[in-house]
Design a protein around this motif. Structure first.
Motif, PDB file in Angstrom:
ATOM      1  N   GLY A 181       3.379 -20.890  24.964  1.00 58.50           N
ATOM      2  CA  GLY A 181       3.516 -22.111  23.872  1.00 58.50           C
ATOM      3  C   GLY A 181       2.703 -21.627  22.785  1.00 58.50           C
ATOM      4  N   PRO A 189       4.033 -19.655  18.701  1.00 61.26           N
ATOM      5  CA  PRO A 189       4.607 -19.548  19.881  1.00 61.26           C
ATOM      6  C   PRO A 189       4.208 -18.042  20.313  1.00 61.26           C
ATOM      7  N   THR A 192       6.824 -16.716  25.239  1.00 68.23           N
ATOM      8  CA  THR A 192       7.730 -17.268  25.314  1.00 68.23           C
ATOM      9  C   THR A 192       9.387 -16.983  25.425  1.00 68.23           C
ATOM     10  N   LEU A 198       9.984 -23.297  26.906  1.00 68.47           N
ATOM     11  CA  LEU A 198       8.736 -22.961  26.557  1.00 68.47           C
ATOM     12  C   LEU A 198       7.760 -22.887  25.193  1.00 68.47           C
ATOM     13  N   ILE A 199       8.015 -23.789  24.221  1.00 65.23           N
ATOM     14  CA  ILE A 199       7.179 -23.446  23.367  1.00 65.23           C
ATOM     15  C   ILE A 199       6.285 -24.866  24.130  1.00 65.23           C
ATOM     16  N   ASP A 200       6.330 -25.657  24.450  1.00 68.31           N
ATOM     17  CA  ASP A 200       5.506 -26.616  24.925  1.00 68.31           C
ATOM     18  C   ASP A 200       4.729 -26.485  25.616  1.00 68.31           C
ATOM     19  N   GLY A 201       4.613 -24.509  26.175  1.00 68.41           N
ATOM     20  CA  GLY A 201       3.701 -24.251  27.662  1.00 68.41           C
ATOM     21  C   GLY A 201       4.682 -24.728  28.539  1.00 68.41           C
TER      22      GLY A 201
END
Lengths: 371, 154
Positions: A181, A189, A192, A198-201
């Motif tokens: 993330g 990032p 990802t 997946l940027i927010d994890g």
């Protein structure tokens, strides 16, 4: 603050409020028991409904939902090896093995009673010691939180004592996954693989459900293929489940576990940012260390469930301490509740809430036993 | 804790590797993948992940060198047809439901899943799954406004 207890009690103990508490508890249990639906989501969903209510009624509904969800997570943790909430993750360690042995009823009874005692303990601390404990929580800075995180990692050694390398590898893998993330320092990032989601994890709830439920699914398929009967031993036993009240001897034997775990749960709860999963794993770890038979932990004994469940319910009340006294929420659920408080009559919140929680916990227990 | 004698097992061929060794090899592959990908990012962004990756590799090597010998440990990873089908169905479900929609995909996969593993009573599966999804739809989406992923259908 001048608190008129009789006036508050008269307003809180009305039939409609008692029904709201029972309904809130039931909804909380449903939200908690369904993997993917957390206490935070339940409170967020019900928050708009409370805007049109009397502040006391709204708080009763939210408080009982919070308490119910903390217990509800243990139901799926025990029966299907998938914790309904992150706080119930430690309950799976002994809860599901007990269910596999055909002791699902006993495991659920332990979860109910431990949740009840943990809740009562947390509420008592909330009533009597809120202001001084809130000041202590403010003394926690980055070094203390770092040590807390480090302490959390050391718990891996206890939980995985039969396969230490694998435990450590799992811990490092968890840390690696947490680096997926956005880099918090540079805003770039990482890992990802071009996937926008997946940027927010990797979020805790989907990761937890996947990690617990997919192996369980594969295990059930293995049993189906091999025609094993051990996995299904709980099926006939489910018909016989009687939750009931534990014996006095059992309560006295487990009393140190309940008290120790409740203290840990409340202590972790008052620290902003530390949630129920940390509380329950810490309590599990300490109970195992203090036990005369630590080797039996993880094989399906009530001690593990007692520790985990009393800690996560005590944490629920603990999380409200800094929120009610300082306006700093102890966890995500408390943060959402605080948003609701500002929309209600803020001047009445503190006095109502104390009595509200006292009302919620016995009802919480009663409604579970009635189910 | 009983550890196997590494020398004894290193002499054996790949098929005789202990389960721990197979896991260690997979973990080393994960290390290689992540380490290679880390070169795509600025060094200051990946310094901590790389530090973790080296610890990860060290522990994987230790697991490979000292595999655990336990009577419950199978020497082979068994891939049954049912397991493979199940994993493929799970992956397909995760890929398809954001495109088609949660309710349609869940209905199709739940019925299919139950039918594959128990070839009788498809009507019962359809009824149970439909009732479950209707309750979920009305309680969460209509009453509580918790939205599920919607795609081409619902």
């Amino acid at each position: 603050m001048d608190i008129n207890v009789i006036d508050i009690a008269m307003r809180v103990f009305s039939i409609s409020n008692i029904l709201l508490a029972a309904g809130g508890t039931l909804m909380g249990i449903i939200f908690g028991a369904l993997p993917g639906f957390t206490a935070a989501m339940g409170v967020a969903v019900l928050l708009p409904i409370t805007f049109g209510m009397d502040p006391a009624s709204g708080l009763i509904l939210l408080g009982s939902l919070f308490g119910g969800a903390m217990y509800g997570g243990s139901i799926s943790a025990i029966l299907i090896n998938t914790p309904g909430t992150p706080a119930a993750a430690a309950t799976t360690l002994d809860g599901h093995p007990m269910a596999k042995k055909g002791l699902a009823g006993e495991a659920l009874r332990e979860a109910v009673f431990a949740s009840f005692l943990g809740g009562i303990f947390g509420v008592t601390v909330l009533l009597l010691f809120s202001p001084p404990l809130a000041k202590i929580s403010l003394m926690f800075g980055p070094p203390e939180y770092f040590l807390l995180a480090l302490f959390g990692l050391t718990i891996i050694a206890t939980i995985s004592e039969r396969a230490v390398f694998k435990g450590l590898i799992a811990g490092v893998l968890g840390l690696l996954i947490s680096t997926i993330g956005m880099d918090p320092l540079l805003g770039i990032p990482r890992f990802t693989f071009g996937v926008v989601n997946l940027i927010d994890g990797v979020q805790l709830v989907p990761a937890m459900i996947g990690l617990f439920s997919i192996p369980e699914t594969l295990d059930l398929i293995r049993s189906y293929v091999n025609k094993d009967t051990d996995t299904y031993v709980m099926t006939p036993e489910l018909k016989k489940i009687k939750v009931g009240f534990p014996s006095l001897k059992h309560i006295l034997t487990f009393l140190p576990i309940y008290i120790r775990s409740s203290i840990i749960g409340t202590g972790v709860g008052i620290l902003p940012g530390a949630g129920g999963s940390i509380a329950s794993f810490m309590a599990y770890n300490e109970t195992k260390r203090a036990s005369k038979h630590p080797e039996k932990f993880g094989t399906g004994i009530s001690d593990g469930i007692a520790a985990s469940e009393s800690a996560n319910n005590a944490m629920a009340s603990g999380a409200l301490i800094p929120m009610l006294t300082l306006g700093v929420p102890g966890d995500s659920v408390a943060a959402i509740m605080m948003g609701g408080f500002w929309s209600m009559a803020c001047s009445q919140v503190l006095s109502y809430f104390h009595v509200t929680l006292i009302l919620c916990i016995p009802l919480f227990l009663l409604s579970i036993w009635l189910m | 804790m009983a550890y196997a004698n590494p020398a004894k097992y290193l002499k054996k061929g790949g098929n005789d590797l202990l389960l721990d060794r197979k896991i260690a090899l997979v973990l080393m592959a994960v290390f290689l993948l992540f380490y290679a990908v880390s070169y795509m990012y600025p060094p200051e962004t990946v310094s901590f992940p790389r530090f973790l990756l080296w610890i990860f590799l060290g522990l994987s090597i230790l697991l490979f060198t000292f595999p655990r010998k336990h009577p419950d440990y199978s020497l082979k990873i068994v891939f049954s047809r049912e397991k493979v089908v199940s994993i493929l169905l799970l992956i397909a479900y995760a890929v398809i439901f954001p495109i088609i929609g949660f309710f349609t995909t869940t209905f199709a996969f739940a019925v299919l899943y139950m039918w594959i593993f128990n070839h009788s009573g498809i009507r019962q599966y359809i009824i149970v799954t439909a009732i479950y999804l209707i309750v979920v739809y009305f309680v969460f989406q209509k009453w509580l406004y918790v939205w599920f992923p919607e795609g081409l259908l619902m």
